[in-house]
Scaffold this active site. Structure first.
Site, PDB file in Angstrom:
ATOM      1  N   ASP A 121      -9.543   5.769  -2.377  1.00 38.91           N
ATOM      2  CA  ASP A 121      -8.478   6.270  -3.235  1.00 38.91           C
ATOM      3  C   ASP A 121      -9.115   6.916  -4.467  1.00 38.91           C
ATOM      4  OD1 ASP A 121      -9.455   4.113  -4.596  1.00 38.91           O
ATOM      5  OD2 ASP A 121      -7.517   3.450  -5.321  1.00 38.91           O
ATOM      6  N   TYR A 137      -6.240   6.909   3.803  1.00 38.07           N
ATOM      7  CA  TYR A 137      -6.457   5.827   2.850  1.00 38.07           C
ATOM      8  C   TYR A 137      -5.758   4.539   3.311  1.00 38.07           C
ATOM      9  CZ  TYR A 137      -5.589   2.522  -0.736  1.00 38.07           C
ATOM     10  OH  TYR A 137      -5.503   1.330  -1.379  1.00 38.07           O
ATOM     11  N   GLU A 194       0.814  -1.215   0.000  1.00 44.23           N
ATOM     12  CA  GLU A 194       0.000   0.000   0.000  1.00 44.23           C
ATOM     13  C   GLU A 194       0.848   1.265   0.000  1.00 44.23           C
ATOM     14  OE1 GLU A 194      -2.978   0.291  -0.713  1.00 44.23           O
ATOM     15  OE2 GLU A 194      -3.773  -1.728  -0.437  1.00 44.23           O
TER      16      GLU A 194
END
Length: 350
Positions: A135, A117, A34
């Site tokens: 996102d 996020y 991520e």
DNA sequence: AAATCGTGGCT
DNA sequence: TAGCCAAGATT
């Protein structure tokens, strides 16, 4: 939205950090992927992810690595504060949590480099929490599903709220990834494939044939131009002079080819040559190196010189920050792409 | 809260 | 080609 999970079970992309539907992934791997995926394409990330995982299989291993090794491994991926925060975060997880990532959004978001996020993504994908990572893909999908006319970035808050109403209690991680796969492959920015979309019947924008017009966006400021010089000093024993950039700011902590600060206008060659890091017979390499950053465009004029192996550095080269790196070691150095371009230009036979 | 922070691929 | 875009965070 059950149709979306069903679609995901059938069509889900195989990615190195993913596990089978319904399973919880390794938090370290989810986190690593991520962070790398922030504002970065899957294609660019995959080789970096593989190398990182192979070299540092656990948070503890990453936390124990020297920062410069991490920066060097990150070189070329961009947004280098991510690499510094990655290392900081690994250390924090080891020191504060014994090497186990926390599972809640609130605790995750306190860690360096983990924002709204990423905290939601890790909580959902690695821990099965009913969290909603939002996102760019999710913003686009939700704007279309609910036909949100308010333009970005103003609409962000509303889009987050709407997105959260969609997240199921079970399989929140799969749902989040399904939304992102949908945005990446079907509900694309241009020419979305509404005809094969699993949630077309739920989509307000598709019903009006206006999916492609959403989300609306405000105009962006134009990119200014900057110019600069770079001095590629080659020692007679096959090394290149490099300099460590300050920790904060652009290309923070990375290596660079020495030169004066970039400016709005190009100073005379005569002035530039006075700021050369080493005395030498400097030759201007024909042509320029152009590199486009997010918020400005840079054009660099490159000088090259062959200097003695024991050449002393000038005061304004900031000798404490400089190091000579063998040409054969450049590939493994913490050199951002723009600096590799400059070196390649200097070494090109012209 | 608007600016800052990379890079490569695609149209 | 020149802009647009990508699984955003930080200050």
């Amino acid at each position: 939205m059950d149709a979306l999970l069903a679609w995901y079970d059938e069509e889900r992309r195989e990615l190195p950090w993913r596990v089978a539907p319904g399973k919880r992934a390794n938090p370290y791997r989810v986190w690593l992927s991520e962070i790398m995926l922030q504002q970065t394409t899957v294609k660019a990330v995959i080789p970096y992810y593989q190398r990182f995982l192979h070299r540092w299989p656990t948070v503890k291993a990453l936390a124990a690595a020297p920062l410069d090794d991490v920066l060097a491994a990150w070189a070329g991926l961009g947004y280098y504060s991510r690499a510094r925060n990655l290392h900081k975060c690994a250390i924090a997880v080891v020191e504060q949590f014994g090497g186990k990532f926390p599972s809640t959004v609130a605790e995750l978001q306190k860690l360096p480099g983990i924002g709204p996020y990423t905290a939601n993504a890790i909580a959902a994908i690695a821990f099965g929490e009913a969290a909603t990572p939002v996102d760019g893909n999710v913003e686009r999908v939700v704007a279309r599903l609910f036909s949100v006319r308010q333009p970005l970035p103003t609409a962000k808050t509303e889009l987050k709220r709407l997105a959260a109403t969609l997240t199921p209690d079970r399989r929140a991680g799969d749902f989040a990834q399904a939304m992102m796969d949908l945005g990446a492959g079907i509900c694309t920015p241009r020419r979305p494939s509404c005809l094969v979309c699993p949630v077309q019947s739920d989509c307000a924008a598709a019903a009006h044939g206006m999916a492609e017009t959403l989300p609306m966006k405000l105009g962006k400021a134009e990119r200014p131009n900057r110019v600069g010089f770079a001095f590629v000093a080659l020692s007679e024993d096959g090394r290149v002079l490099l300099r460590r950039r300050p920790e904060a700011g652009l290309l923070g902590g990375m290596l660079e080819v020495p030169g004066p600060a970039w400016g709005d206008e190009l100073p005379p060659r005569k002035d530039a040559l006075r700021s050369a890091p080493v005395r030498g017979d400097w030759w201007e390499v024909p042509g320029t190196v152009v590199h486009v950053f997010t918020h400005f465009r840079l054009e660099v004029i490159v000088f090259r010189a062959l200097v003695p192996a024991d050449a002393s550095l000038t005061f304004w080269a900031e000798p404490d920050r400089c190091q000579w790196v063998a040409r054969r070691d450049l590939h493994a150095a913490a050199l951002p792409s723009v600096m590799r371009k400059i070196i390649a230009h200097a070494l090109s036979e012209n």
